[in-house]
Design a protein around this motif. Structure first.
Motif, PDB file in Angstrom:
ATOM      1  N   GLU A   7       0.460  -1.350   0.000  1.00 40.37           N
ATOM      2  CA  GLU A   7      -0.021  -0.093   0.546  1.00 40.37           C
ATOM      3  C   GLU A   7       0.841   1.258  -0.226  1.00 40.37           C
ATOM      4  N   TYR A   8       2.457   1.012   0.291  1.00 43.45           N
ATOM      5  CA  TYR A   8       2.868   2.181   0.672  1.00 43.45           C
ATOM      6  C   TYR A   8       3.971   2.514  -0.469  1.00 43.45           C
ATOM      7  N   ASP A   9       3.541   2.425  -1.654  1.00 43.97           N
ATOM      8  CA  ASP A   9       4.583   1.904  -2.750  1.00 43.97           C
ATOM      9  C   ASP A   9       5.504   3.981  -2.724  1.00 43.97           C
ATOM     10  N   GLY A  23      11.365  10.824   7.166  1.00 42.00           N
ATOM     11  CA  GLY A  23      11.132   9.869   7.568  1.00 42.00           C
ATOM     12  C   GLY A  23      10.105   9.307   8.628  1.00 42.00           C
ATOM     13  N   PHE A  24       8.965  10.121   8.353  1.00 39.54           N
ATOM     14  CA  PHE A  24       7.772  10.043   8.977  1.00 39.54           C
ATOM     15  C   PHE A  24       6.954   9.802   7.779  1.00 39.54           C
ATOM     16  N   LEU A  25       6.159   8.550   8.103  1.00 35.21           N
ATOM     17  CA  LEU A  25       4.344   8.737   7.199  1.00 35.21           C
ATOM     18  C   LEU A  25       3.067   8.640   8.410  1.00 35.21           C
ATOM     19  N   SER A  26       3.690   9.680   9.069  1.00 39.68           N
ATOM     20  CA  SER A  26       2.379   9.841  10.273  1.00 39.68           C
ATOM     21  C   SER A  26       2.422  11.419  10.845  1.00 39.68           C
ATOM     22  N   PRO A  27       1.549  11.744  11.530  1.00 41.48           N
ATOM     23  CA  PRO A  27       1.854  13.551  11.434  1.00 41.48           C
ATOM     24  C   PRO A  27       2.495  13.084  12.708  1.00 41.48           C
ATOM     25  N   ASP A  49       9.182  -1.745  17.876  1.00 42.39           N
ATOM     26  CA  ASP A  49       8.167  -0.937  17.516  1.00 42.39           C
ATOM     27  C   ASP A  49       6.980  -0.756  16.126  1.00 42.39           C
ATOM     28  N   ILE A  50       5.796  -1.839  16.194  1.00 45.50           N
ATOM     29  CA  ILE A  50       5.158  -1.829  15.341  1.00 45.50           C
ATOM     30  C   ILE A  50       4.869  -1.169  14.028  1.00 45.50           C
ATOM     31  N   GLY A  51       4.429  -1.279  13.409  1.00 42.43           N
ATOM     32  CA  GLY A  51       4.179  -1.006  11.487  1.00 42.43           C
ATOM     33  C   GLY A  51       5.004   0.286  12.021  1.00 42.43           C
ATOM     34  N   CYS A  52       6.610  -0.233  11.705  1.00 46.61           N
ATOM     35  CA  CYS A  52       7.381   1.246  11.955  1.00 46.61           C
ATOM     36  C   CYS A  52       7.866   2.420  10.707  1.00 46.61           C
ATOM     37  N   GLY A  53       7.544   2.418   9.295  1.00 43.22           N
ATOM     38  CA  GLY A  53       7.324   2.762   8.205  1.00 43.22           C
ATOM     39  C   GLY A  53       8.692   2.655   7.304  1.00 43.22           C
ATOM     40  N   ILE A  54       8.989   3.765   7.821  1.00 43.30           N
ATOM     41  CA  ILE A  54      11.095   3.811   7.489  1.00 43.30           C
ATOM     42  C   ILE A  54      11.451   4.488   7.857  1.00 43.30           C
ATOM     43  N   GLY A  72      12.358  -1.916  15.084  1.00 42.41           N
ATOM     44  CA  GLY A  72      11.414  -2.147  13.633  1.00 42.41           C
ATOM     45  C   GLY A  72      10.316  -3.073  13.616  1.00 42.41           C
ATOM     46  N   ILE A  73       9.419  -3.108  13.299  1.00 45.43           N
ATOM     47  CA  ILE A  73       8.534  -4.273  12.086  1.00 45.43           C
ATOM     48  C   ILE A  73       7.734  -3.673  11.634  1.00 45.43           C
ATOM     49  N   ASP A  74       7.485  -4.648   9.977  1.00 45.91           N
ATOM     50  CA  ASP A  74       6.245  -4.218   8.906  1.00 45.91           C
ATOM     51  C   ASP A  74       6.322  -5.146   8.337  1.00 45.91           C
ATOM     52  N   VAL A  75       5.444  -5.069   7.782  1.00 47.48           N
ATOM     53  CA  VAL A  75       4.724  -6.126   6.513  1.00 47.48           C
ATOM     54  C   VAL A  75       5.121  -5.642   5.450  1.00 47.48           C
ATOM     55  N   GLU A  76       5.883  -4.365   4.680  1.00 55.68           N
ATOM     56  CA  GLU A  76       6.272  -3.903   3.563  1.00 55.68           C
ATOM     57  C   GLU A  76       7.312  -3.907   3.122  1.00 55.68           C
ATOM     58  N   PRO A  77       8.729  -5.112   2.517  1.00 55.10           N
ATOM     59  CA  PRO A  77       9.635  -5.384   2.087  1.00 55.10           C
ATOM     60  C   PRO A  77      10.344  -3.776   2.189  1.00 55.10           C
ATOM     61  N   SER A 118       4.140   1.688  18.846  1.00 53.20           N
ATOM     62  CA  SER A 118       3.271   1.960  17.382  1.00 53.20           C
ATOM     63  C   SER A 118       2.755   3.046  17.073  1.00 53.20           C
ATOM     64  N   LYS A 119       2.984   3.649  16.343  1.00 48.61           N
ATOM     65  CA  LYS A 119       2.510   5.392  15.521  1.00 48.61           C
ATOM     66  C   LYS A 119       1.259   5.304  14.558  1.00 48.61           C
ATOM     67  N   ASP A 120       0.184   5.420  14.643  1.00 51.43           N
ATOM     68  CA  ASP A 120      -0.334   5.224  13.606  1.00 51.43           C
ATOM     69  C   ASP A 120      -0.134   3.734  12.752  1.00 51.43           C
ATOM     70  N   ALA A 121      -0.022   2.769  13.271  1.00 50.02           N
ATOM     71  CA  ALA A 121      -0.311   1.483  12.381  1.00 50.02           C
ATOM     72  C   ALA A 121      -1.201   0.803  12.585  1.00 50.02           C
ATOM     73  N   MET A 122      -1.580   0.027  13.882  1.00 51.10           N
ATOM     74  CA  MET A 122      -2.310  -0.623  14.071  1.00 51.10           C
ATOM     75  C   MET A 122      -3.932  -0.151  13.533  1.00 51.10           C
ATOM     76  N   ILE A 123      -4.210   1.096  13.278  1.00 47.73           N
ATOM     77  CA  ILE A 123      -5.246   0.664  12.554  1.00 47.73           C
ATOM     78  C   ILE A 123      -5.433  -0.007  11.233  1.00 47.73           C
ATOM     79  N   HIS A 124      -4.402  -0.916  10.442  1.00 52.52           N
ATOM     80  CA  HIS A 124      -4.368  -1.835  10.361  1.00 52.52           C
ATOM     81  C   HIS A 124      -4.629  -2.925  10.063  1.00 52.52           C
ATOM     82  N   ILE A 125      -4.624  -3.163  11.517  1.00 55.55           N
ATOM     83  CA  ILE A 125      -4.714  -4.428  12.046  1.00 55.55           C
ATOM     84  C   ILE A 125      -5.788  -5.018  12.487  1.00 55.55           C
TER      85      ILE A 125
HETATM   86  C1  LIG Z   1       0.405   5.591   8.266  1.00 58.07           C
HETATM   87  S1  LIG Z   1       1.720   4.082   8.657  1.00 58.07           S
HETATM   88  C2  LIG Z   1       3.127   4.678   9.599  1.00 58.07           C
HETATM   89  C3  LIG Z   1       4.514   4.291   9.833  1.00 58.07           C
HETATM   90  C4  LIG Z   1       5.435   5.003  11.275  1.00 58.07           C
HETATM   91  N1  LIG Z   1       5.372   4.717  12.421  1.00 58.07           N
HETATM   92  C5  LIG Z   1       5.632   6.708  11.504  1.00 58.07           C
HETATM   93  O1  LIG Z   1       4.940   6.638  12.247  1.00 58.07           O
HETATM   94  O2  LIG Z   1       5.931   6.778  10.172  1.00 58.07           O
HETATM   95  C6  LIG Z   1       1.360   2.490   8.801  1.00 58.07           C
HETATM   96  C7  LIG Z   1       2.489   1.446   8.604  1.00 58.07           C
HETATM   97  O3  LIG Z   1       2.338   0.087   9.483  1.00 58.07           O
HETATM   98  C8  LIG Z   1       2.608  -0.918   8.537  1.00 58.07           C
HETATM   99  N2  LIG Z   1       1.245  -1.835   8.664  1.00 58.07           N
HETATM  100  C9  LIG Z   1       0.339  -2.167   8.037  1.00 58.07           C
HETATM  101  N3  LIG Z   1      -0.265  -3.332   8.620  1.00 58.07           N
HETATM  102  C10 LIG Z   1       1.336  -4.142   9.471  1.00 58.07           C
HETATM  103  C11 LIG Z   1       1.422  -5.224  10.505  1.00 58.07           C
HETATM  104  N4  LIG Z   1      -0.159  -6.222  10.301  1.00 58.07           N
HETATM  105  N5  LIG Z   1       1.961  -5.292  10.712  1.00 58.07           N
HETATM  106  C12 LIG Z   1       3.210  -4.222  11.095  1.00 58.07           C
HETATM  107  N6  LIG Z   1       3.249  -3.170  10.835  1.00 58.07           N
HETATM  108  C13 LIG Z   1       1.580  -2.895   9.409  1.00 58.07           C
HETATM  109  C14 LIG Z   1       2.540  -0.291   7.498  1.00 58.07           C
HETATM  110  O4  LIG Z   1       3.272  -1.242   6.464  1.00 58.07           O
HETATM  111  C15 LIG Z   1       2.830   1.099   7.285  1.00 58.07           C
HETATM  112  O5  LIG Z   1       4.285   1.291   7.243  1.00 58.07           O
END
Ligand SMILES: C[S@@+](CC[C@H](N)C(=O)[O-])C[C@H]1O[C@@H](n2cnc3c(N)ncnc32)[C@H](O)[C@@H]1O
Length: 260
Positions: A7-9, A23-27, A49-54, A72-77, A118-125
């Protein structure tokens, strides 16, 4: 968008960094990360850090808060690759590690992290209770869970603006209300559960984002996405202001501890 890119191209990453900083994918940038971990002594601590982005949040946790080690862990390589490159460039490869994971249970032993962030990533789970149980499991006794997440301000039918925002967004979002979030954290077994609303701050942030993207940052946005997609993005950013004003989107800080 390729499957590899998820999703994050590249275009989306560039847009989010234009809006929210390198470095930030959230506000909120570094200040908001500091507010999330407020009151914790992170020096020397082991952080997940769950959903670490970049990796922008993680760099700040190490540099400004002296965290001992952040995984930092994330699902997107492609995000993990960028985070690793950032750690190398910063000369912090020993303290900043990044791992691509699959959605679902965490692959770490019980009681191994001092802090789960975790920052704004759990919304995806979608399965929040299973997620919080996993967070609790990997935390050491007495460990802390600190996060921010985009929650849904109301359980009522979404307004047309909210529906349009979801359509334009096209991201897999699964938002719970603050009440359900607190209940799920408590049901998972956490103590001292707090869900702290960030409405005023977030509304101002959304207004600033909309002003910048339609003003000083507009040319940069067109360069990244092309004019048509840039205009759609500005519309989506304005809709975000409306749904926050209507109380439908309400980012919150989540705080909880594991029993000692
Ligand atoms: C809005 S971005 C925030 C990234 C980072 N925390 C930041 O604040 O810059 C949400 C991140 O959650 C990751 N994500 C989505 N589903 C996930 C999962 N099941 N486990 C871990 N990360 C996940 C996405 O790939 C994305 O990098």
């Amino acid at each position: 968008m390729t499957e590899e890119q998820g999703e994050y191209d590249e275009e989306f990453i560039a847009t989010l960094e234009l809006m929210w900083g390198e470095g930030f994918l959230s506000p909120g940038g570094p200040d908001e990360v500091s507010r999330i971990v407020e009151g914790l002594a992170l020096a020397g601590q082991e952080v997940l850090d769950i959903g670490c982005g970049i990796g922008g949040c993680d760099l700040h946790l190490v540099r400004a808060h002296d965290a001992g080690h952040v995984l930092g862990i994330d699902v997107e390589p492609q995000l993990i690759e960028r985070a690793r490159a950032m750690a190398k460039k910063a000369g912090l490869r020993e303290r900043l590690e990044f791992e691509q994971v699959k959605p679902g249970p965490l692959s770490y032993v019980d009681d191994c992290f001092d802090v789960v962030f975790s920052k704004d990533a759990m919304i995806h789970i979608p399965d929040k209770e299973a997620l919080y149980k996993e967070v609790l499991r990997v935390l050491k006794p007495g460990g802390h869970f600190r996060a921010s997440d985009w929650l849904s301000g109301s359980a009522a039918e979404p307004s047309p603006e909210m529906q349009r925002w979801h359509e334009l967004l096209d991201l897999g979002f699964a938002m719970a209300t603050p009440e359900k979030t607190a209940a799920a954290m408590t049901a998972a077994g956490f103590q001292a559960v707090e869900v702290i609303r960030r409405d005023d701050w977030f509304l101002q942030q959304c207004r600033d984002d909309a002003d910048r993207l339609s003003g000083e940052a507009y040319d940069g946005l067109v360069e990244i996405r092309g004019r048509e997609a840039a205009d759609a993005y500005v519309e989506r950013t304005r809709l975000r202001v409306t749904i926050v004003e209507q109380g439908e989107l309400c980012p919150c800080h989540l705080r909880a501890t594991k029993a000692p």
